[in-house]
Write an enzyme that holds these catalytic residues in place. Structure first.
Site, PDB file in Angstrom:
ATOM      1  N   TYR A  50      71.409   1.061  53.049  1.00  0.00           N
ATOM      2  CA  TYR A  50      71.612   1.667  54.361  1.00  0.00           C
ATOM      3  C   TYR A  50      73.266   1.221  54.687  1.00  0.00           C
ATOM      4  CZ  TYR A  50      70.385   2.751  59.240  1.00  0.00           C
ATOM      5  OH  TYR A  50      70.332   3.307  60.600  1.00  0.00           O
ATOM      6  N   SER A 107      75.362   4.222  62.549  1.00  0.00           N
ATOM      7  CA  SER A 107      74.645   3.240  63.060  1.00  0.00           C
ATOM      8  C   SER A 107      75.557   2.181  63.261  1.00  0.00           C
ATOM      9  CB  SER A 107      73.548   2.653  61.867  1.00  0.00           C
ATOM     10  OG  SER A 107      73.043   1.426  62.190  1.00  0.00           O
TER      11      SER A 107
END
Length: 258
Positions: free
Chosen positions: A161, A148
């Site tokens: 995350y 990401s």
């Protein structure tokens, strides 16, 4: 570059989290390029829908249900792929869950552990068994781990995350160092704001619209499409990327240039 280099004809691929969003788009594109694809997801109905769409489009696909955070299920996923198609040439480790939403001082450690298990531990497990199979075959292979923009640019209130996606880059680089001499390439794709059910859910929760939110996340002022991320993964899986390993390819509309 000739057409044979970008083709995936004759290759066998696994895509995890392939029931929807980027995973589904990736599975469909790999199949369209000629790969035999194992569509893996924890959601059986979603996996079946992707498989059926691939078949309707003229591709070859099977489904294997898998909780990628469970080692025995990941091992079984790779074994089922070999049983179905005889080998494994490439894999896109895409499965992930929604980010956490609290600052560190208020973190729910059960959620922290779950995010790390699904978004990082699963990548390690998939690499472990994918690489074992590629080594057993004695032939080149390609693994793409989906990170990401949070792999390189932290966001507040997403500690689990961010940690997981930073870890994906670490695993990618380590895998590339260990297995390049054996012909196995390991790379990462770093999506930005991509129009997926996960992103739409986040918009619904905050009350923002794409028109309000996208300009802060992309120089193009729009969300990316799952198919645009799929193109990056397909290229890294192909022989066209034969001299690329240990690389993190951002697909983020210029977000990281700011």
């Amino acid at each position: 570059m000739n057409a044979d280099q970008v083709s995936l004809a004759g290759k066998v691929a696994i895509v995890t989290g392939a029931g929807m969003g980027m995973g589904a788009a990736t599975a469909r594109l790999l199949a369209a390029r000629g790969a035999k694809v194992v569509v893996s997801d924890i959601n059986g109905d979603a996996a079946t829908a992707t498989r059926d769409r691939i078949r309707a489009e003229g591709g070859t696909a099977e489904t294997v249900l898998c909780d990628v955070a469970q080692e025995d299920q990941v091992e079984a996923l790779v074994a089922a792929t070999v049983a179905a198609f005889g080998r494994l040439d490439c894999a896109v480790n895409n499965a992930a869950i929604t980010p956490d939403t609290l600052p560190i001082a208020e973190a729910d450690m059960a959620i922290f552990d779950k995010v790390l298990n699904v978004d990082l531990r699963s990548v390690m497990l998939c690499m472990k068994y994918e690489i074992r199979q590629m080594l057993a075959q004695g032939s080149p292979g390609s693994i793409v781990n989906v990170g990401s923009v949070s792999s390189v640019r932290p966001q507040p209130h997403n500690a689990a995350y961010v940690a997981a996606k930073h870890g994906v880059i670490g695993l990618t680089k380590t895998g590339s160092l260990e297995y390049a001499p054996r012909g196995i390439r390991v790379n990462a794709v770093l999506p930005g704001a991509i129009d997926t059910p996960m992103l739409r859910g986040a918009l619904d929760a905050t009350g923002f619209t794409e028109e309000q939110f996208a300009p802060a996340l992309s120089l193009f002022g729009r969300f990316g499409k799952p198919e645009e991320v799929a193109e990056a993964s397909a290229w890294l899986c192909s022989d066209a990327a034969s001299y690329v390993t240990g690389h993190s390819l951002a697909v983020e509309g210029g977000y990281l240039t700011r």
